[in-house]
Motif scaffolding. Structure first.
Motif, mmCIF file in Angstrom:
data_model
loop_
_atom_site.group_PDB
_atom_site.id
_atom_site.type_symbol
_atom_site.label_atom_id
_atom_site.label_comp_id
_atom_site.label_asym_id
_atom_site.label_seq_id
_atom_site.Cartn_x
_atom_site.Cartn_y
_atom_site.Cartn_z
ATOM 1 N N ASP A 83 -13.894 20.119 98.362
ATOM 2 C CA ASP A 83 -13.832 20.349 99.814
ATOM 3 C C ASP A 83 -15.030 19.732 100.531
ATOM 4 O O ASP A 83 -15.130 19.827 101.756
ATOM 5 N N LEU B 227 -15.696 21.478 104.103
ATOM 6 C CA LEU B 227 -17.013 22.036 103.762
ATOM 7 C C LEU B 227 -18.103 20.963 103.684
ATOM 8 O O LEU B 227 -19.163 21.216 103.098
ATOM 9 N N ALA C 125 -9.379 29.640 93.158
ATOM 10 C CA ALA C 125 -10.300 28.793 93.923
ATOM 11 C C ALA C 125 -9.692 28.362 95.260
ATOM 12 O O ALA C 125 -10.417 28.198 96.256
ATOM 13 N N ALA C 126 -8.372 28.201 95.298
ATOM 14 C CA ALA C 126 -7.728 27.795 96.560
ATOM 15 C C ALA C 126 -7.966 28.852 97.635
ATOM 16 O O ALA C 126 -8.213 28.539 98.805
ATOM 17 N N SER D 282 -11.616 28.816 98.678
ATOM 18 C CA SER D 282 -11.821 27.677 99.589
ATOM 19 C C SER D 282 -11.509 28.108 101.023
ATOM 20 O O SER D 282 -12.270 27.821 101.963
ATOM 21 N N TYR D 283 -10.389 28.813 101.195
ATOM 22 C CA TYR D 283 -10.026 29.320 102.541
ATOM 23 C C TYR D 283 -11.107 30.280 103.060
ATOM 24 O O TYR D 283 -11.550 30.163 104.221
ATOM 25 N N ARG E 71 -13.715 23.273 93.142
ATOM 26 C CA ARG E 71 -12.883 23.229 94.356
ATOM 27 C C ARG E 71 -13.763 23.075 95.606
ATOM 28 O O ARG E 71 -13.464 22.280 96.506
ATOM 29 N N LEU E 72 -14.869 23.832 95.657
ATOM 30 C CA LEU E 72 -15.724 23.743 96.852
ATOM 31 C C LEU E 72 -16.346 22.347 96.946
ATOM 32 O O LEU E 72 -16.513 21.804 98.041
ATOM 33 N N GLU F 82 -7.800 27.582 89.337
ATOM 34 C CA GLU F 82 -7.541 26.778 90.549
ATOM 35 C C GLU F 82 -6.761 27.599 91.588
ATOM 36 O O GLU F 82 -6.965 27.428 92.791
ATOM 37 N N SER G 128 -14.148 30.317 102.390
ATOM 38 C CA SER G 128 -15.413 29.591 102.598
ATOM 39 C C SER G 128 -15.417 28.773 103.881
ATOM 40 O O SER G 128 -16.482 28.379 104.368
ATOM 41 N N GLY G 129 -14.239 28.470 104.396
ATOM 42 C CA GLY G 129 -14.147 27.510 105.494
ATOM 43 C C GLY G 129 -13.897 28.163 106.849
ATOM 44 O O GLY G 129 -13.722 29.391 106.950
ATOM 45 N N ILE H 95 -13.967 27.543 90.999
ATOM 46 C CA ILE H 95 -14.408 27.670 92.396
ATOM 47 C C ILE H 95 -15.439 26.586 92.714
ATOM 48 O O ILE H 95 -15.365 25.921 93.761
#
Ligand code: NAI
Ligand code: BUO
Length: 259
Positions: free
Chosen positions: A28, A3, A231-232, A235-236, A24-25, A228, A238-239, A21
């Motif tokens: 990333d 990210l 958030a994992a 993260s997926y 985590r972002l 977390e 978001s990407g 979140i």
């Protein structure tokens, strides 16, 4: 660092899942705009993000107020120089038997959980389209958006509504290159569950802690979820690996069964 050079806005980012979140972002590689009612909590998350080497902006806003949501996105864009990912995470719970729900109470939770998500989708999509760019919109539903739970009927209704908005928005905005998905956690050990447990105790006479324990006992993986864990998956979403996914609201609940 999938990210890097992206800007994410996370609502309800001061505590619990939203905090997880946001951090985590940032790990990333994203710069993160934090939106919440709790300014002290946001400042503390912003400090943690700065320590990770990313930029953070904070904006106090009530997600149930449409103008404030639009202003939050403008602030993120102006402060962080872009806007790529919108996480509509803020929400509240309500524990009550259906027989005791009042118009004021249903209006309050509907305003935050349903309208708050709607304004976030609407404002983010308009901004992505104005910027002529693709974008990711990610909404907080719940296992309670897949199943009705006793005492959580109105809360469940709002989370089913979040799934409906997610599906409809995914269809409406696909041609603009915007994906819209939701995450559906099970039982996450945050302040929200502390309050849910206390309300169950007050209403049913259960010992404090007993309701939380009962829910967690129904989780196949044998433990409550952490921010977390949620958030994992965000993260997926978001990407770039989730670019072909839209309109979905998968359960990330450790294999939870409620009895
Ligand atoms: N904790 C859980 O077990 C689960 C939570 N969820 C959902 O995940 C989301 C986050 O939940 P938690 O972190 O557990 O909650 P939490 O209560 O721990 O944190 C919520 C955050 O949102 C903020 N907030 C509340 N109302 C707001 C408003 N009107 N405008 C802006 N910010 C506001 C609060 O100040 C707080 O920082 C919610 O949408 C919740 O419904 C879904 C499934 C399970
Ligand atoms: C808070 C919540 O969504 C549940 C089902 O625990």
């Amino acid at each position: 660092m999938s990210l890097k050079n992206k800007v994410a806005l996370v609502t309800g980012a001061g505590n619990g899942i939203g905090r997880g979140i946001a951090l985590r972002l940032a790990r990333d590689g994203a710069d993160v705009a934090l939106v919440d009612l709790d300014e002290d909590a946001m400042q503390s998350v912003a400090d943690e993000i700065a320590a990770l080497g990313c930029k953070a902006a904070i904006f106090k806003a009530d997600v149930g107020d449409r103008d404030q949501v639009y202003a939050a996105i403008d602030h993120a864009e102006a402060t962080l120089g872009g806007f790529d990912i919108m996480v509509n995470n803020a929400g509240i719970a309500q524990v009550q038997p259906i027989s005791e729900v009042t118009p004021d109470e249903i209006a309050r939770i509907h305003r935050i959980n349903v309208e708050g998500t709607l304004w976030g989708i609407q404002a983010a999509a308009k901004k992505f389209i104005a910027r002529k760019q693709k974008g990711k919109i990610i909404n907080a539903s719940s296992i309670a958006g897949h199943n009705g739970f006793p005492m959580l009927g109105v809360y469940s209704a709002t989370k089913f509504a979040v799934r409906a908005l997610t599906q409809a928005a995914a269809q409406e905005y696909a041609s603009a290159g915007i994906t819209v998905n939701a995450y559906c956690p099970g039982v996450v050990g945050t302040g929200m569950w502390v309050e849910i447990d206390k309300r169950f105790a007050a209403l049913t006479g259960a010992a404090e802690g007993a309701t939380y324990k009962k829910f967690v006992e129904g989780i196949a993986l044998g433990r409550a979820q952490t921010p977390e864990d949620v958030a994992a998956f965000v993260s997926y979403l978001s990407g770039p690996d989730s670019d072909y996914m839209t309109g979905q609201a998968p359960l990330i609940d450790g294999g939870m069964v409620y009895r």
